[in-house]
Design an enzyme around this catalytic site. Structure first.
Site, PDB file in Angstrom:
ATOM      1  N   ASP A 304      41.103   5.344  58.506  1.00 44.82           N
ATOM      2  CA  ASP A 304      41.977   5.760  57.422  1.00 44.82           C
ATOM      3  C   ASP A 304      43.307   6.183  58.065  1.00 44.82           C
ATOM      4  O   ASP A 304      43.475   6.164  59.289  1.00 44.82           O
ATOM      5  CB  ASP A 304      41.322   6.881  56.586  1.00 44.82           C
ATOM      6  CG  ASP A 304      41.924   6.937  55.182  1.00 44.82           C
ATOM      7  OD1 ASP A 304      43.060   6.444  54.999  1.00 44.82           O
ATOM      8  OD2 ASP A 304      41.285   7.481  54.261  1.00 44.82           O
TER       9      ASP A 304
HETATM   10  C1  BGC Z   1      43.513   7.065  51.829  1.00 45.44           C
HETATM   11  C2  BGC Z   1      42.818   5.732  51.695  1.00 45.44           C
HETATM   12  C3  BGC Z   1      43.845   4.625  51.546  1.00 45.44           C
HETATM   13  C4  BGC Z   1      44.804   4.676  52.723  1.00 45.44           C
HETATM   14  C5  BGC Z   1      45.863   3.585  52.691  1.00 45.44           C
HETATM   15  C6  BGC Z   1      44.609   7.033  52.888  1.00 45.44           C
HETATM   16  O1  BGC Z   1      45.342   8.201  52.970  1.00 45.44           O
HETATM   17  O2  BGC Z   1      42.559   8.061  52.147  1.00 45.44           O
HETATM   18  O3  BGC Z   1      41.928   5.750  50.614  1.00 45.44           O
HETATM   19  O4  BGC Z   1      43.215   3.394  51.461  1.00 45.44           O
HETATM   20  O5  BGC Z   1      45.455   5.934  52.736  1.00 45.44           O
HETATM   21  O6  BGC Z   1      46.801   3.826  51.718  1.00 45.44           O
END
Ligand code: BGC
Length: 753
Positions: A304
């Protein structure tokens, strides 16, 4: 002639899909891998956000998204980066997505040695929510409330079509975390609290996204997130510690992931948090032993946002960023969403040269990434002509979203059958969510937090506008009443209410997600509760619509509400769906996919343990939520009868057939979700008071009856023991459907019985 044209078109589609068999793909991957330098391999493992290759300041919601040629060259040619993600800060027209992505792919294919296409990924979590004019569906929690996996599949299929129509082949969705912590800011992104319901909805979504061939130009690779246990933080705040045994993790949280992986989901994103003191991004046991070895996941695992760096800067398990890279890659991370700084690649190259990260680990990661790129057909064609997608943003797609929203609306209270309303009445609409599209859509809509109305899709209706479309402008008034937490003109609303026959109060929670959505108190802000209490004093019927991301508590004014409709985050067609339900053009059939708490100190789930039922007088009366999991009223009534089991004793090699009669005893046609729960009387791990095992949604005309049948076997009665084995212990079980209950015995066959 038409037939020939159709044939040519079908052949074109066939050849434009990924046309290699799996063994051919493996051969191609190996051949490519054998030519790659360490730098090229590490480049494939690196993902940066669009802002890095765009001019201007990152995250500036108002800047024009324009590619920076020098940065593009640095990222794609010098660092050989294999993946880009996200929208800069806001939704873009399709034309612009094409321009940006074709420029990126042109460089990858023309200016790099091995011409490996870039895999572009985006959060299109309830429709292609970062493309102007796309179809926006109810968020996942609302979809779960339909208890109808067909809607999840349709949402997946339409989203895949519209995301691919924006030249993007990879979607960071679905969220398979369970909504078992109501304080969590991302509760609305889940399919609710139950693993069985979440599994069926999750599988259906993945099927919609990927179809039978993920290389089809109308399909995208799914990304299951956030592997695993992310939703269950102790504090309820996003990305804070999870204290959970592996037994619980496996019995509940792993279940939907396991199923979706078995169904072929191509990628997973990792839990940003820690479980029992180990950040999941550094957890070999979860990322390698469970995910890759036990579940045999053959796609790739992406981090993430910035989560490798955070092993150093937030979790303090690595004393430098380089050490963090070593921990994560050795634990089993395949791709790093860096997403801003390229030094991940520098560190990883050094670590491999120093022998701190083995080359086999790098090869494993890159093999997985290339495999997915081949399966997606990216080596054959990176994107398709925009004209190939004539249904983008079409009325047909909007209708699918509308139908899903209609079935999600959940009627929680309807005193004296105040709903449905007659159409010849005057209605006052009030509340912060009453005339707003952003409240209906929630976060991940046009922007990350979804709070800017200037990006609203043109022509969509708020609740107030949709009501006024049905009963006419002269009969509908709107006054806001409050903001999310402050009074605006409550006194004026109360005065105006005197002119109305009905009051519709749309309580709302400002869209938010992740850390931004952390809250201190689950109770609705006082200003909104006060609006309800003041309006009740007018003695007019008060109908409350809840537009929220999680179950915000309102018990102090519940008695002032004559009817309650749960809207969840119903999307762009949500205003119409609510209005249609209010006037009886839709008979509500949504059921809560979670337990709605009454008090902040009692966040108890439906499948709680017996000890959680005990009150301070030691009686078993403590479970007392505002509304129970699986409940939802209709404008008609249903009666259950004749619950029958085909046997009263059942051994491990047998299955048991359960039937029940459901009758529509009211005056209107309606849909009912028939839910089968089991209860294990005694077990060596404390049993839950009940567990959902099966459900189906049926439609009944007034007076009509249907016999519904379910089959259960040993696995449906099993639980995980301390040795982490699934077992079914002999003994008595109850089967419960509606108000019906029957008992049977499960036994192990021996020569004596
Ligand atoms: C979130 C994810 C997301 C990613 C990309 C993160 O901060 O937890 O769910 O897919 O960002 O935007």
């Amino acid at each position: 002639m038409k037939k020939i044209k159709r044939l040519v078109f079908s052949l074109l589609i066939l050849f434009s899909m990924n046309s290699f068999s799996q063994p051919e793909i493996e051969k191609k991957v190996d051949a490519l891998l054998s030519q790659m330098t360490l730098e090229e391999k590490v480049g494939q493992m690196t993902q940066v956000t669009l802002d890095v290759i765009c001019k201007g300041k990152p995250f500036d919601e108002k800047k024009k998204q324009e590619l920076d040629k020098d940065m593009l060259k640095k990222v794609l040619v010098d660092y050989k980066v294999g993946s880009i993600l996200n929208t800069g800060a806001y939704t873009l027209p399709r034309e612009q997505w094409y321009e940006i992505i074709s420029e990126i792919q042109k460089i990858a294919l023309k200016q790099t040695r091995l011409k490996i296409p870039v895999i572009y990924g985006i959060d299109a979590i309830h429709g292609a929510n970062y493309t102007v004019g796309a179809t926006l569906f109810p968020q996942q929690l609302g979809l779960a409330a339909t208890w109808n996996p067909e809607f999840a599949e349709q949402m997946g299929a339409i989203t895949a079509y519209e995301v691919r129509a924006s030249a993007i082949p990879w979607n960071f969705s679905p969220v398979l975390d369970l909504g078992r912590q109501p304080l969590w800011s991302r509760f609305f992104e889940t399919f609710g609290e139950d693993p069985y319901l979440a599994t069926l909805m999750g599988d259906a979504t993945v099927k919609g996204y990927q179809g039978d061939n993920v290389g089809d130009p109308e399909k995208v690779a799914a990304c299951l997130k956030h592997f695993v246990g992310y939703s269950n933080s102790r504090s309820g705040k996003d990305r804070t510690p999870i204290m959970m045994t592996e037994r619980e993790l496996r019995e509940y949280y792993l279940v939907p992931f396991k199923s979706a992986i078995e169904k072929g989901a191509q990628t997973i994103m990792i839990n940003s948090s820690e479980i029992d003191g180990v950040p999941v991004h550094a957890d070999y046991h979860i990322l390698t032993s469970i995910l890759k070895e036990e579940l045999k996941f053959d796609g790739f695992a992406v981090t993430d946002w910035e989560d490798i760096v955070m092993l150093h800067t937030v979790h303090n398990v690595a004393d430098s960023e380089k050490e963090a890279v070593k921990l994560a890659i050795n634990a089993g991370v395949d791709m790093s969403m860096v997403p801003l700084k390229l030094d991940f690649a520098d560190h990883l190259i050094e670590l491999v040269k120093e022998g701190q990260v083995p080359m086999e680990r790098i090869d494993d990661a890159v093999r997985r990434i290339l495999r997915v790129k081949y399966r997606l057909g990216l080596f054959e064609k990176v994107y398709y002509d925009m004209k190939r997608y004539p249904k983008f943003g079409s009325p047909e797609f909007a209708e699918a979203s509308y139908k899903a929203a209609l079935e999600s609306v959940t009627l929680l209270k309807n005193n004296d059958r105040v709903l449905p309303m007659a159409k010849d009445k005057k209605v006052l609409v009030t509340g912060v969510a009453g005339n707003s599209m952003i409240y209906l859509n929630g976060a991940w809509t046009h922007t990350w937090q979804g709070q800017d109305p200037s990006y609203d899709t043109k022509g969509k209706k708020t609740i107030y506008q949709a009501i006024s479309d049905i009963i006419g402008k002269d009969n509908t008034f709107y006054l806001q009443g409050t903001t999310e937490d402050k009074d605006v003109n409550t006194a004026e609303v109360v005065a105006k209410a005197k002119e109305a026959d009905y009051i519709v109060v749309c309580l709302g929670e400002l869209p938010s997600t992740e850390k931004v959505g952390d809250i201190e108190d689950l109770t609705f802000p006082q200003a909104q509760l006060n609006l309800v209490a003041e309006l009740k004093k007018t003695n007019k019927p008060v109908i409350v619509v809840l537009v929220e991301s999680r179950p915000r508590i309102f018990s102090s004014v519940e008695s002032s509400m004559d009817a309650i409709l749960m809207a969840y985050r119903p999307g762009d067609e949500g205003g119409r769906a609510i209005a249609a339900t209010i006037f009886g053009l839709n008979n509500p059939s949504g059921k809560l996919p979670f337990t709605y708490p009454k008090h902040t100190g009692s966040l108890v789930l439906y499948d709680h343990k017996y000890s959680e039922k005990r009150d301070k007088n030691f009686a078993f009366n403590a479970f007392n939520p505002q509304f129970e999991f699986g409940t939802g009223l209709s404008y008609t009534t249903f009666a259950y009868s004749d619950l029958k089991l085909d046997k009263t004793r059942c051994s491990e090699s047998e299955s048991i057939t359960v039937s029940v009669k459901v009758t529509n005893t009211g005056q209107l046609e309606g849909k009912e979700v028939v839910q089968l729960y089991t209860r294990d009387h005694y077990a060596s791990i404390t049993p839950s008071v009940k567990r959902l095992r099966r459900f189906t949604k049926i439609n009944l005309k007034p007076g009509e009856s249907k016999i519904v049948q379910f089959t259960l076997n040993k696995d449906d009665l099993s639980f995980l023991n301390r040795k982490l084995e699934w077992i079914t212990e002999p003994g008595k079980f109850d089967i419960m459907i509606g108000d019906q209950k029957a008992e049977f015995e499960y036994y192990i066959k021996t020569t004596n019985n």
